[in-house]
Structures are given as C-alpha cells and as structure tokens.
Scaffold this active site. Structure first.
Site, PDB file in Angstrom:
ATOM      1  CG  ASP A 157      -2.096   0.908   1.106  1.00 20.35           C
ATOM      2  OD1 ASP A 157      -2.341   1.425  -0.003  1.00 20.35           O
ATOM      3  OD2 ASP A 157      -2.786   1.126   2.124  1.00 20.35           O
TER       4      ASP A 157
ATOM      5  CG  HIS B  47      -0.383   2.138  -9.309  1.00 16.52           C
ATOM      6  ND1 HIS B  47      -0.572   1.822  -7.991  1.00 16.52           N
ATOM      7  CD2 HIS B  47      -1.477   2.876  -9.678  1.00 16.52           C
ATOM      8  CE1 HIS B  47      -1.729   2.334  -7.584  1.00 16.52           C
ATOM      9  NE2 HIS B  47      -2.292   2.970  -8.587  1.00 16.52           N
TER      10      HIS B  47
ATOM     11  CB  SER C 141      -8.857  -5.221  -3.098  1.00 13.41           C
ATOM     12  OG  SER C 141      -9.358  -3.923  -3.328  1.00 13.41           O
ATOM     13  CB  THR C 142     -13.361  -7.322  -4.703  1.00 15.86           C
ATOM     14  OG1 THR C 142     -12.822  -8.642  -4.601  1.00 15.86           O
ATOM     15  CG2 THR C 142     -14.684  -7.381  -5.431  1.00 15.86           C
TER      16      THR C 142
ATOM     17  CD1 TRP D 201     -12.969  -5.507  -9.190  1.00 17.58           C
ATOM     18  CD2 TRP D 201     -12.199  -4.648 -11.097  1.00 17.58           C
ATOM     19  NE1 TRP D 201     -12.298  -6.508  -9.865  1.00 17.58           N
ATOM     20  CE2 TRP D 201     -11.823  -6.005 -11.037  1.00 17.58           C
ATOM     21  CE3 TRP D 201     -11.815  -3.900 -12.222  1.00 17.58           C
ATOM     22  CZ2 TRP D 201     -11.100  -6.644 -12.048  1.00 17.58           C
ATOM     23  CZ3 TRP D 201     -11.088  -4.529 -13.226  1.00 17.58           C
ATOM     24  CH2 TRP D 201     -10.737  -5.879 -13.131  1.00 17.58           C
TER      25      TRP D 201
ATOM     26  CG  LEU E 277       8.831 -17.431  -3.435  1.00 14.74           C
ATOM     27  CD1 LEU E 277       8.572 -17.443  -1.936  1.00 14.74           C
ATOM     28  CD2 LEU E 277       9.279 -16.041  -3.868  1.00 14.74           C
TER      29      LEU E 277
ATOM     30  CB  SER F 209      -7.892  -3.568   2.959  1.00  9.70           C
ATOM     31  OG  SER F 209      -7.599  -2.349   3.591  1.00  9.70           O
TER      32      SER F 209
ATOM     33  CD  GLU G  67       2.795 -12.879  15.957  1.00  7.12           C
ATOM     34  OE1 GLU G  67       2.797 -11.686  16.311  1.00  7.12           O
ATOM     35  OE2 GLU G  67       2.361 -13.809  16.665  1.00  7.12           O
TER      36      GLU G  67
END
Ligand code: IPE
Ligand code: IPE
Ligand code: MG
Length: 250
Positions: free
Chosen positions: A22, A39, A67-68, A71, A133, A198, A209
């Site tokens: 964020d 971004h 995230s949803t 949009w 990974l 969020s 944690e």
C-alpha cells in the site's frame, strides 16, 4: 553492527509471508506525479521483495495486488494497473524461471481483462514445475468474496446430498478456499502506515503476526523485508496458551 539480514535465523523462517502493498498513490503525490507513476515504481519493490524471499528460502509469498474494491477506482487508474500487470508478468516470467519461482494467482480472475487472464495463465503454466518460492498474486481478490463462494459450494453439495453438515470441519472449509494448497501465512506485512486488513485473507490470517511499517510501497526494499522478518522472529506466538506453557515446550 549486524545487518537485518545477518540477524535473521534462517532455521525459523515463516513458511508464508503475505503483504498488503500500500501507499503507491501517496508516494506519487509526494513527488508531484500522477498516481500511476506510484504503481509503476512499485514494480521494483515487488521484484526486490520476491528476490529477497526467494534468496532467504521462504516457501510462499502472497502479494495483494488488486482488491475487489479496487474496481471502484477511476477507470483510468484501473486500466493503467491492468496494463502494468500484463507487462510485469510478461517481462518477469523468464526471471521467475531462472530463480525457480512458481507463480499462482488467487481471486475472481475471470473478471480481469482477457489480455491479463491470458498472460497470467501463460506465466502460471510456464512456471508450474518450479520448486523454490511460490509467489501468489491476489488479483480481484477479497476475502468475503472467497468465503461466500466457499459457502455456496458447500451449501449446494449438502443440498445434493453429497456432503453431510458434520463433515464440514475447519480443515474441510480451508480446502474450499482459493488458498487450499497453501499453508496459512505466519506473517502479514502492510506498508504505508495503514493499520487495517482491507478484506485480505480473513480466514487464513487468523493466527498471523501483523507487521506495520510507515514505508510507502515504492520505497520498500530488501532491507525492509529483512527487518519485518527479524521483528517477526522476536515475537512469542502463543496460540491461546500462556507464555509459560510456550517456554516449557521449547
Ligand atoms: C496500493 O497503493 C496499490 C493498490 C491498491 C493497487 P494505493 O494505490 O492504494 O496507494 P494509496 O493508498 O492511495 O497511497
Ligand atoms: C488494499 O489497499 C488493496 C491492495 C493493496 C491491493 P487499498 O489502498 O485498496 O486499501 P484501503 O481501501 O485503503 O483499505
Ligand atoms: Mg491504498
């Protein structure tokens, strides 16, 4: 003085780290630039973090990329984010392969633009044999969406008679989520000084944690990631027990 990396106990790494990336917009604003520049600049932070996690030997890294609720941002920003996603996945797939990293994506992927879906499927397929990974991108993801989908699936099986209510255990429920083959995160990092979840991995973060840093995502580097791991390793995870009980089982 030891560096944060040297302070890490590599025998006690979290198997899964999840990050809410964020602060891109605020970072851009501080430079007097458009949000999109934030971004774009955040892609370097993604690369650094993925590299740091892979080098340390962390098994799973989940990044909340869209995230949803995202949009609902201005159309221009959403399009720019989608373009950036296609480009980053395209450009980085060879590096993922070189570093033995497997890519996965979770979320309502069908709601992404076709170009994104294709690029994503290609990268997932091309990296599917890698054993280092596992990088999980949460795209068009929200935890309430995921839980609701799981409940719908379970309800219809019960209705058909192929599932008994008493068969719905915690572990069965976990298997209905998009993260079914992934262990729950032990550490969740959020950048930019916001202290909220969020709609991210609500079920899976039950005992994680949380680590919050004021660093804005485009400024996040390997060193910040190491600091989060060191901080995580200094904590006592009790899982409902007393501190004494935990010490006695060590
Ligand atoms: C995170 O940065 C990126 C996404 C949510 C896609 P933001 O764009 O939320 O940046 P701020 O929070 O407005 O600074
Ligand atoms: C959360 O960030 C989602 C991602 C990082 C993709 P937001 O910036 O969208 O979160 P809120 O709206 O401030 O809670
Ligand atoms: Mg934000």
């Amino acid at each position: 003085m030891k560096t944060a990396k040297e302070e890490i106990n590599t025998t006690k790494l979290p198997a899964h780290v999840a990050i809410i990336m964020d602060g891109n917009g605020r970072w851009a604003k501080l430079q007097g630039a458009a949000r999109v520049f934030g971004h774009q600049s955040g892609v370097k932070s993604v690369k650094e973090t993925v590299e740091a996690a892979a080098e340390l030997g962390i098994k799973y890294l989940t990044l909340y990329a869209f995230s949803t609720e995202n949009w609902n941002r201005p159309g221009e920003e959403v399009s720019a984010l989608m373009e950036l996603l296609v480009k980053a996945i395209h450009d980085e797939t060879p590096t993922l392969n070189k570093n033995n990293i497997r890519l996965l994506a979770i979320g309502a992927l069908e709601s992404l633009p076709q170009k994104c879906i294709i690029q994503l499927q290609k990268a997932v397929q091309e990296t599917s044999k890698n054993t280092g990974l596992t990088l999980v991108l949460a795209l068009s993801y929200s935890a309430k969406w995921e839980i609701t989908e799981a409940v719908k699936k379970i309800a219809s099986e019960v209705q058909k008679g192929s599932l008994l209510p008493e068969e719905i255990t915690e572990s069965f429920f976990s298997k209905q989520l998009t993260t079914k083959d992934i262990p729950d995160p032990e550490l969740m990092i959020r950048t930019s000084g916001e202290h909220r979840i969020s709609n991210f991995l609500l079920w899976q973060l039950a005992y994680a944690e949380f680590y919050f840093t004021d660093t804005l995502w485009p400024d996040f580097r390997k060193e910040h990631f190491y600091q989060a791991i060191v901080n995580y390793q200094s904590r006592e995870r009790r899982f409902g027990k007393t501190g004494e009980q935990i010490k006695n089982t060590k």
